[in-house]
Design an enzyme around this catalytic site. Structure first.
Site, PDB file in Angstrom:
ATOM      1  N   TYR A 126       0.780  -1.227   0.000  1.00 22.83           N
ATOM      2  CA  TYR A 126       0.000   0.000   0.000  1.00 22.83           C
ATOM      3  C   TYR A 126       0.819   1.288   0.000  1.00 22.83           C
ATOM      4  CZ  TYR A 126      -3.962  -3.038   0.440  1.00 22.83           C
ATOM      5  OH  TYR A 126      -4.905  -3.991   0.186  1.00 22.83           O
ATOM      6  N   PHE A 412     -12.035  -3.350  10.672  1.00 22.95           N
ATOM      7  CA  PHE A 412     -12.988  -3.200   9.566  1.00 22.95           C
ATOM      8  C   PHE A 412     -12.436  -3.871   8.328  1.00 22.95           C
ATOM      9  CE2 PHE A 412     -10.352   0.647   9.668  1.00 22.95           C
ATOM     10  CZ  PHE A 412      -9.941   0.774   8.352  1.00 22.95           C
TER      11      PHE A 412
END
Length: 412
Positions: A126, A412
């Site tokens: 990322y 999440f």
């Protein structure tokens, strides 16, 4: 919308959810539980979820949640929680992930979300999309048979009682909600997310008990809670059980200390396993032998400014700061260029400028330093930040600090 190699990227439709979810969990090496599937179905924001198709074959998944993240100063800043990212092993290096990240970040910008955050299954992926490691967490394996606690005065006045986790969910959530503004990186819960704390599939207990809960009360009100599991064990010397802490929150140091004392003292248990805790958790200064706690740090939340000006204006700064950043951001080029940040403990502004730059860095470093858990000085020592005006680096690094370590506790 197609990718560079012909794969079609489409919004997820509700009738495709089960197929999409199965693809995701296959990519992560498991099947998931029925409870997890149904919770995910409930909280999934279908208009922000993507499915990548190669003809009729689903080859990629991704999505985002609309959260609000606490930042230094206590503001709750709209944040895109990037999640559910997977690409089939058969379709790697075809631009699928890049296309999905392009769509997700463009969407976050259109929705006015200055920040994007994620948990990285593989951190190396990322950075190229501008995400920096902004929060860390610790795990521990504490030998409670040999480690004692030195607790603050007043601990004996806290009442700790068992309660069914579902019965006290609202009380525990009220404690969590009260904690959010005080620690950077925490996320305000959106409706439905409170149920995640009660997920308890038997297939994932590894022989441990069902989820247990205690609440701590002071002056007749709930001031803290702990959710945990126990696993009985016996060795040549007798009992050898393990407590695994899932979640703990407290409104004050005395209540927090009472909860840790409870966890240390459960009958027949000799080990307390802790995971996902803030790096500055107070119990580390209360134990008699820190070496027997086997503390392990690791990365947690990865963050990137989606809109540099709005993100830097949204937080406050520990000391007065007036610096010009030269920002590189190849993936979100609207952030590139010079930005003047002027702020203090009361507020800040960050606007484009033509003035000479004081510091040069990429958006990845801004993301890492944004919550105050990583210093610009340390990033400069690693060659990631360049000082162009003498003194600007220390000025900005101190200003970006936070009294409490940032913590992304909400999965999440």
């Amino acid at each position: 919308m197609g990718t560079d190699h012909g794969t079609d990227l489409k919004p997820l439709r509700p009738e495709e959810f089960d197929r999409w979810w199965d693809h995701l969990y296959r990519a992560f090496g498991g099947s998931g539980s029925t409870e997890e599937r149904e919770l995910d179905r409930t909280v999934t924001e279908f208009d922000r979820s993507l499915a990548a198709w190669d003809g009729d074959t689903l080859v990629g998944t991704s999505g985002a949640f609309g959260f609000r993240m606490s930042v230094p100063g206590g503001a709750a800043v709209p944040t895109a929680g990037v999640t559910m990212v997977s690409v089939s092993a058969t379709h790697r290096r075809r631009g699928v992930l890049t296309s999905m990240m392009r769509r997700l970040l463009d969407d976050a910008r259109a929705k006015g979300e200055p920040l994007a955050a994620l948990y990285a299954s593989e951190p190396a992926i990322y950075g190229r999309f501008g995400f920096g490691t902004a929060t860390f967490q610790i795990g521990a394996e504490i030998d409670t048979g040999r480690v004692a606690l030195d607790l603050p005065a007043g601990t004996d006045e806290v009442r700790v009682r068992y309660a069914a986790p579902a019965d006290v969910l609202a009380e525990c959530e009220a404690v969590y909600e009260a904690l959010v503004p005080g620690r950077p990186g925490m996320l305000a819960r959106q409706p439905g997310w409170e149920r995640a704390a009660l997920l308890d599939p038997e297939s994932e207990r590894d022989g441990a008990s069902a989820l247990q809960c205690v609440v701590a009360e002071r002056d007749g009100r709930t001031a803290g809670y702990a959710r945990f599991r126990t696993k009985m064990g016996w060795g040549p010397g007798g009992h050898d059980g393990t407590v695994t802490l899932e979640d703990l929150g407290a409104l004050d140091p005395v209540t927090e200390a009472a909860l840790w004392r409870f966890l240390f003292g459960i009958d027949l248990m000799t080990t307390l396993k802790v995971r996902g805790r803030p790096v500055d958790d107070a119990w580390q200064h209360q134990v008699s032998d820190i070496r027997r706690c086997l503390i392990r740090p690791r990365d947690a939340g990865h963050l990137r400014p989606v809109e540099v000006g709005a993100a830097l204006s949204a937080r406050t700064y520990m000391t007065p700061v007036d610096v010009v950043f030269e920002v590189e951001d190849a993936f979100c080029p609207w952030n590139e260029g010079r930005w003047r940040l002027a702020g203090d403990a009361k507020g800040a502004s960050c606007e484009r400028t033509a003035d000479p730059a004081d510091l040069s860095l990429s958006v990845r470093e801004l993301g890492a330093a944004y919550l105050g858990g990583v210093t610009l000085l340390s990033l400069a020592a690693a060659g990631r930040v360049r000082e162009l005006r003498p003194g600007a680096l220390t000025e900005a690094s101190v200003a970006f600090g936070s009294p409490l370590a940032p913590w992304l506790s909400h999965g999440f």
